[in-house]
Design a protein around this motif. Structure first.
Motif, PDB file in Angstrom:
ATOM      1  N   GLN A 186      28.435  62.924   2.579  1.00 17.24           N
ATOM      2  CA  GLN A 186      27.417  63.490   3.448  1.00 17.24           C
ATOM      3  C   GLN A 186      27.100  64.948   3.122  1.00 17.24           C
ATOM      4  N   THR A 187      28.106  65.708   2.651  1.00 18.03           N
ATOM      5  CA  THR A 187      27.858  67.093   2.242  1.00 18.03           C
ATOM      6  C   THR A 187      27.663  67.220   0.738  1.00 18.03           C
ATOM      7  N   ASN A 188      27.901  66.129   0.004  1.00 21.49           N
ATOM      8  CA  ASN A 188      27.762  66.119  -1.450  1.00 21.49           C
ATOM      9  C   ASN A 188      28.711  67.127  -2.110  1.00 21.49           C
ATOM     10  N   ARG A 189      29.906  67.214  -1.540  1.00 20.84           N
ATOM     11  CA  ARG A 189      30.928  68.125  -2.039  1.00 20.84           C
ATOM     12  C   ARG A 189      32.287  67.422  -2.052  1.00 20.84           C
ATOM     13  N   VAL A 190      33.256  68.037  -2.716  1.00 17.55           N
ATOM     14  CA  VAL A 190      34.659  67.646  -2.574  1.00 17.55           C
ATOM     15  C   VAL A 190      35.273  68.577  -1.544  1.00 17.55           C
ATOM     16  N   VAL A 191      35.808  68.012  -0.469  1.00 21.29           N
ATOM     17  CA  VAL A 191      36.356  68.798   0.635  1.00 21.29           C
ATOM     18  C   VAL A 191      37.871  68.854   0.508  1.00 21.29           C
ATOM     19  N   VAL A 192      38.417  70.062   0.507  1.00 19.68           N
ATOM     20  CA  VAL A 192      39.862  70.284   0.494  1.00 19.68           C
ATOM     21  C   VAL A 192      40.276  70.787   1.872  1.00 19.68           C
ATOM     22  N   GLU A 193      41.246  70.115   2.497  1.00 23.94           N
ATOM     23  CA  GLU A 193      41.739  70.548   3.797  1.00 23.94           C
ATOM     24  C   GLU A 193      43.100  71.224   3.629  1.00 23.94           C
ATOM     25  N   VAL A 194      43.219  72.395   4.253  1.00 18.84           N
ATOM     26  CA  VAL A 194      44.424  73.223   4.160  1.00 18.84           C
ATOM     27  C   VAL A 194      44.965  73.448   5.568  1.00 18.84           C
ATOM     28  N   LEU A 195      46.285  73.374   5.721  1.00 17.66           N
ATOM     29  CA  LEU A 195      46.886  73.658   7.022  1.00 17.66           C
ATOM     30  C   LEU A 195      46.572  75.099   7.417  1.00 17.66           C
ATOM     31  N   ALA A 196      46.046  75.282   8.624  1.00 16.33           N
ATOM     32  CA  ALA A 196      45.551  76.587   9.061  1.00 16.33           C
ATOM     33  C   ALA A 196      46.619  77.674   8.977  1.00 16.33           C
ATOM     34  N   ASP A 197      47.863  77.319   9.303  1.00 11.92           N
ATOM     35  CA  ASP A 197      48.917  78.344   9.321  1.00 11.92           C
ATOM     36  C   ASP A 197      49.494  78.631   7.939  1.00 11.92           C
ATOM     37  N   GLY A 227      34.597  72.153  -9.776  1.00  9.10           N
ATOM     38  CA  GLY A 227      33.287  71.606  -9.439  1.00  9.10           C
ATOM     39  C   GLY A 227      32.890  72.013  -8.039  1.00  9.10           C
ATOM     40  N   PRO A 228      31.962  71.271  -7.417  1.00  5.33           N
ATOM     41  CA  PRO A 228      31.493  71.619  -6.071  1.00  5.33           C
ATOM     42  C   PRO A 228      32.555  71.330  -5.003  1.00  5.33           C
ATOM     43  N   VAL A 229      33.272  72.379  -4.590  1.00  3.10           N
ATOM     44  CA  VAL A 229      34.398  72.241  -3.669  1.00  3.10           C
ATOM     45  C   VAL A 229      34.162  73.082  -2.415  1.00  3.10           C
ATOM     46  N   THR A 230      34.459  72.498  -1.262  1.00  6.61           N
ATOM     47  CA  THR A 230      34.439  73.203   0.023  1.00  6.61           C
ATOM     48  C   THR A 230      35.834  73.147   0.624  1.00  6.61           C
ATOM     49  N   VAL A 231      36.299  74.266   1.183  1.00  6.46           N
ATOM     50  CA  VAL A 231      37.625  74.336   1.788  1.00  6.46           C
ATOM     51  C   VAL A 231      37.487  74.375   3.305  1.00  6.46           C
ATOM     52  N   ARG A 232      38.261  73.526   3.987  1.00  9.28           N
ATOM     53  CA  ARG A 232      38.313  73.523   5.446  1.00  9.28           C
ATOM     54  C   ARG A 232      39.766  73.618   5.893  1.00  9.28           C
ATOM     55  N   THR A 233      39.957  74.074   7.113  1.00  6.18           N
ATOM     56  CA  THR A 233      41.319  74.146   7.657  1.00  6.18           C
ATOM     57  C   THR A 233      41.548  73.021   8.656  1.00  6.18           C
ATOM     58  N   THR A 234      42.805  72.632   8.800  1.00 11.14           N
ATOM     59  CA  THR A 234      43.202  71.615   9.765  1.00 11.14           C
ATOM     60  C   THR A 234      44.506  72.039  10.423  1.00 11.14           C
ATOM     61  N   GLU A 235      44.720  71.582  11.640  1.00 12.51           N
ATOM     62  CA  GLU A 235      45.966  71.891  12.352  1.00 12.51           C
ATOM     63  C   GLU A 235      47.019  70.813  12.124  1.00 12.51           C
TER      64      GLU A 235
END
Length: 381
Positions: A150-161, A179-187
């Protein structure tokens, strides 16, 4: 499946299973094709009503739309060819969108009945980016990574802390060059869903309790973290069932167990006495956004939606690839259990976060990958 010796409750379930196998669907509460375009048991429909807040007719309608969308998606993917860039259903399961990386392909894909979104990167290009990340060793502070169509990216999730951890920063620096990478945080840190030995309706390997996934010719499939090749398996009554014939974890999370010694297989997913058993008729892959239900020996039936595909989940034991993420909850002991959409097998429960009281997310290993890996044939009705 099970031995003939069991309690009266299990005897009743055996009668129900026999009705299902014999095809007496009305007696078992199965909704025939004449009554609904996307067949499903009363139990699946009831679980969808509970977890989605739908009426019965709305649940039936959603399954019918999703069944139609699965066929459209297959045609659209073929038409788009190398320019295919993913597909997904909207939140209500009514509208299928197919992404393409070439505007000239849009009209042809639209003619299949799908909505079209033109994007920069093809699915092939996004997969190549994700494969470069798969080749890296991820620290525990990195939770997962996936292709997000949906975002046309590779999403990497990182622990917020842990986002300021030096190893996490080093991983992300390399990831951004892939390549096209987006970083998001998760709890939430993912974990597998095996459990110590407790009472219930499980199978056991040593002191680990897990859940059966789907029957195949000669056995059943389940999660790889539940046992290694050669390990013996005991059923709910403690009797010997068979052995793990193949198992992979981490990297993958799948396994299969041969069945013998008075046990047998049937093409059903159990309702555990709270909902009707569900016939399994195939393994057509549901699209992102589709409704999906899970059955496990701890938390029984729960439903949600498919959130993402081809996600790499970084457990403490190591990364597992090509997983599908869902909004369905799960609890310890549900590992290996069935994910099903309508009457189509989808995969076996791997792990997740949360529980079925407060909610959470769960990943499964797709069934068709497991069948192909071991040359197995799904037992269908």
């Amino acid at each position: 499946m099970r031995r003939t010796s069991r309690s009266s409750t299990r005897s009743l379930r055996a009668v129900l299973t026999a009705f299902l196998v014999a095809g007496a669907c009305a007696s078992a509460g199965f909704v025939p094709a004449a009554a609904a375009d996307a067949p499903a048991s009363d139990g699946v429909l009831a679980a969808m009503q509970r977890d989605f807040g739908l009426t019965r007719s709305q649940a039936e309608a959603r399954l019918a739309l999703e069944q139609e969308a699965t066929g459209i998606e297959k045609k659209a993917r073929s038409v788009a060819g190398s320019r295919y860039a993913g597909s997904w259903l909207d939140a209500e399961g009514r509208r299928l969108t197919v992404a393409v990386s070439d505007r000239d392909k849009a009209a042809a894909v639209r003619s299949t009945g799908a909505q079209v979104k033109v994007v920069a990167h093809s699915a092939r290009a996004l997969d190549a980016t994700k494969n470069r990340l798969d080749a890296l060793k991820a620290p525990t502070g990195v939770s997962s990574w996936r292709v997000d169509w949906q975002t046309n990216r590779v999403v990497v999730e990182v622990l917020a802390d842990q986002q300021r951890d030096n190893d996490v920063k080093a991983f992300l620096a390399k990831a951004r060059t892939a390549g096209p990478v987006t970083v998001r945080t998760t709890e939430h840190a993912p974990s597998t869903l095996a459990a110590g030995t407790v009472g219930g309706d499980p199978y056991y390997t040593g002191n680990v309790r897990c859940s059966i996934g789907f029957s195949v010719q000669g056995g059943f499939v389940t999660a790889g973290h539940c046992g290694g090749a050669g390990q013996g398996v005991n059923g709910w009554d403690g009797s010997y069932v068979g052995n793990f014939q193949g198992s992979s974890f981490p990297d993958n999370d799948y396994a299969w167990v041969n069945v013998g010694s008075g046990w047998w297989t049937v093409p059903v997913v159990l309702g555990w006495g709270t909902v009707s058993d569900q016939l399994v008729r195939g393994s057509a892959e549901a699209p992102v956004g589709a409704s999906i239900c899970r059955s496990g020996s701890t938390s029984h039936w729960h439903c949600g939606t498919v959130l993402a595909k081809n996600e790499t989940v970084n457990y403490s034991q190591g990364a597992v690839h090509q997983m599908t993420k869902t909004s369905v909850c799960a609890e310890p002991g549900d590992s290996g259990g069935s994910f099903i959409s309508g009457d189509q097998a989808q995969g076996v429960t791997s792990g997740g976060w949360g529980n079925c009281s407060s909610g959470g997310e769960t990943w499964y290993q797709p069934i068709n990958e497991i069948l192909n890996r071991y040359g197995l044939t799904l037992h269908t009705a």
